[in-house]
Design an enzyme around this catalytic site. Structure first.
Site: not given
Ligand code: SAH
Ligand code: SF4
Length: 362
Positions: A90, A121, A128, A132, A135, A352
């Protein structure tokens, strides 16, 4: 072979192998990155046999638009692309000037703050591996790394779209699907290629990389002294709660991450951004804000807090506006600047991985 995977030297070498004059490399480079051509037929300054050879041996469009969605306010467009091997990624375009998108408090009009800001973005991986819990991409698991050309192609896709409206991309954030520092070399190669002043000429300072906190790569990035902005996804002020949200914290704990951040600032003299998804009752209290401020003391930084975007696989809810404001206030009282970024485009699953997630789960 994907043409965007080739840097200028590789294109020069290829043309030598094809017995073409060396100035052709420059013509192709300008066609790709200045005129934004995406088909050999558009290179009308090249000979027909060369164009035919390019069409036979090289690919120009690795991204098939699977679906796109515009937010109801029209400010955000999210595109789900299908890669040749059917993996989905995306990329989101945001057409508004949210100062919190930039780690600089007072961006000049030239940097595109306000109405003219066009922030893109983009993704660095399909899925990934970091897992997390909140996410959508993490919930999907790891599919594969993107090549540098596949990362570039997302930027060029939107640049072409904006060009039709006489507009340009002003900022690129590597915050789509994937962990950029897990795919370090391809990500940096993509940035370097887009940065080339004879080509797309996208200034290093207009990129922001966001990482979950891979310590060796943060240090490597610091040593390279790049002008690219760095954001760290912190989300918690103690290891126990961070491990529960970000499993990678078992490998690199908060102290190690923050030490690496101090090293980054000492090497680059650039301010670092910490990202914080505000989750109701989990990490949004004034006490936690104070704990965070204590950990960040003396570090040239800024906290970018965003109410959680709820996802299918996680129970947490977004923090209310009032609680978010109180969190910000506590941090700022303790000397740490903070911006609350209200999520826009939430109606298009702009978080994301959320669009890919919803397609995969249908
Ligand atoms: N992997 C990298 C970049 C992609 S995620 C990282 O984790 O930093 C980009 C940002 O979106 C990160 O700060 C992540 O923690 C945040 N993010 C992911 N899922 C989210 C959600 N459901 N609500 C708010 N922020 C989110
Ligand atoms: Fe991966 Fe999502 Fe964690 Fe970023 S926030 S490192 S995209 S699992």
């Amino acid at each position: 072979m994907l043409i965007y995977d080739l840097d200028f030297d590789s294109i020069t070498k290829l043309l030598q192998e094809w017995d073409e004059p060396s100035y052709r490399a420059r013509q192709i480079w300008q066609g790709l990155y200045q005129h934004l051509y995406d088909a050999p037929g558009q290179f009308t300054n090249l000979s027909k046999p060369l164009r035919e050879k390019m069409a036979e041996r090289l690919t120009f469009s690795p991204l098939k638009v699977k679906v796109y969605q515009d937010s109801s306010d029209g400010f955000t467009r999210k595109t789900l692309f299908e890669l040749p091997d059917k993996n989905l990624i995306e990329a989101v375009l945001m057409r508004y000037g949210d100062p919190a998108d930039s780690p600089h408090p007072n961006p000049s009009p030239k940097s595109g703050r306000g109405a003219n800001r066009r922030t893109l973005c983009i993704s660095t991986q399909a899925g990934c591996a970091m897992g997390c819990v909140f996410c959508a991409t993490g919930q999907m698991g790891f599919k594969r790394h993107l090549s540098s050309g596949e990362i570039i192609a997302q930027a060029l896709y939107y640049a072409r779209m904006l060009k039709e409206e006489n507009q340009v991309v002003t900022n690129i954030v590597l915050m789509g699907m994937g962990e950029p520092f897990h795919n370090y070399d391809n990500t940096m190669a993509a940035i370097d290629r887009l940065n080339d002043s004879n080509g797309f000429n996208f200034g290093a300072r207009r990129f922001t990389i966001s990482t979950v906190g891979l310590v060796p790569q943060i240090r490597r990035f610091a040593d390279q002294k790049r002008q690219v902005n760095l954001a760290i996804s912190l989300h918690a002020a103690d290891d126990e709660s961070r491990v529960a949200m970000l499993p990678v914290n078992k490998k690199y704990n908060i102290d190690e991450v923050i030490d690496a951040c101090r090293y980054y600032v000492s090497q680059t003299h650039r301010r670092i951004t910490f990202e914080w998804a505000l989750i109701n009752g989990v990490n949004d209290t004034p006490e936690i804000a104070k704990k965070l401020a204590a950990r960040l003391k003396g570090l040239m930084c800024h906290v970018n807090a965003i109410p959680l975007n709820p996802t299918m696989g996680y129970n947490g809810q977004a923090t209310s506006r009032e609680r978010a404001a109180a969190f910000k206030e506590s941090l700022e009282q303790a000397g740490i600047p903070c911006t609350i970024r209200m999520r826009r485009g939430i109606d298009i699953n702009a978080g994301c991985g959320q669009l890919a997630g919803s397609i995969v789960s249908v």
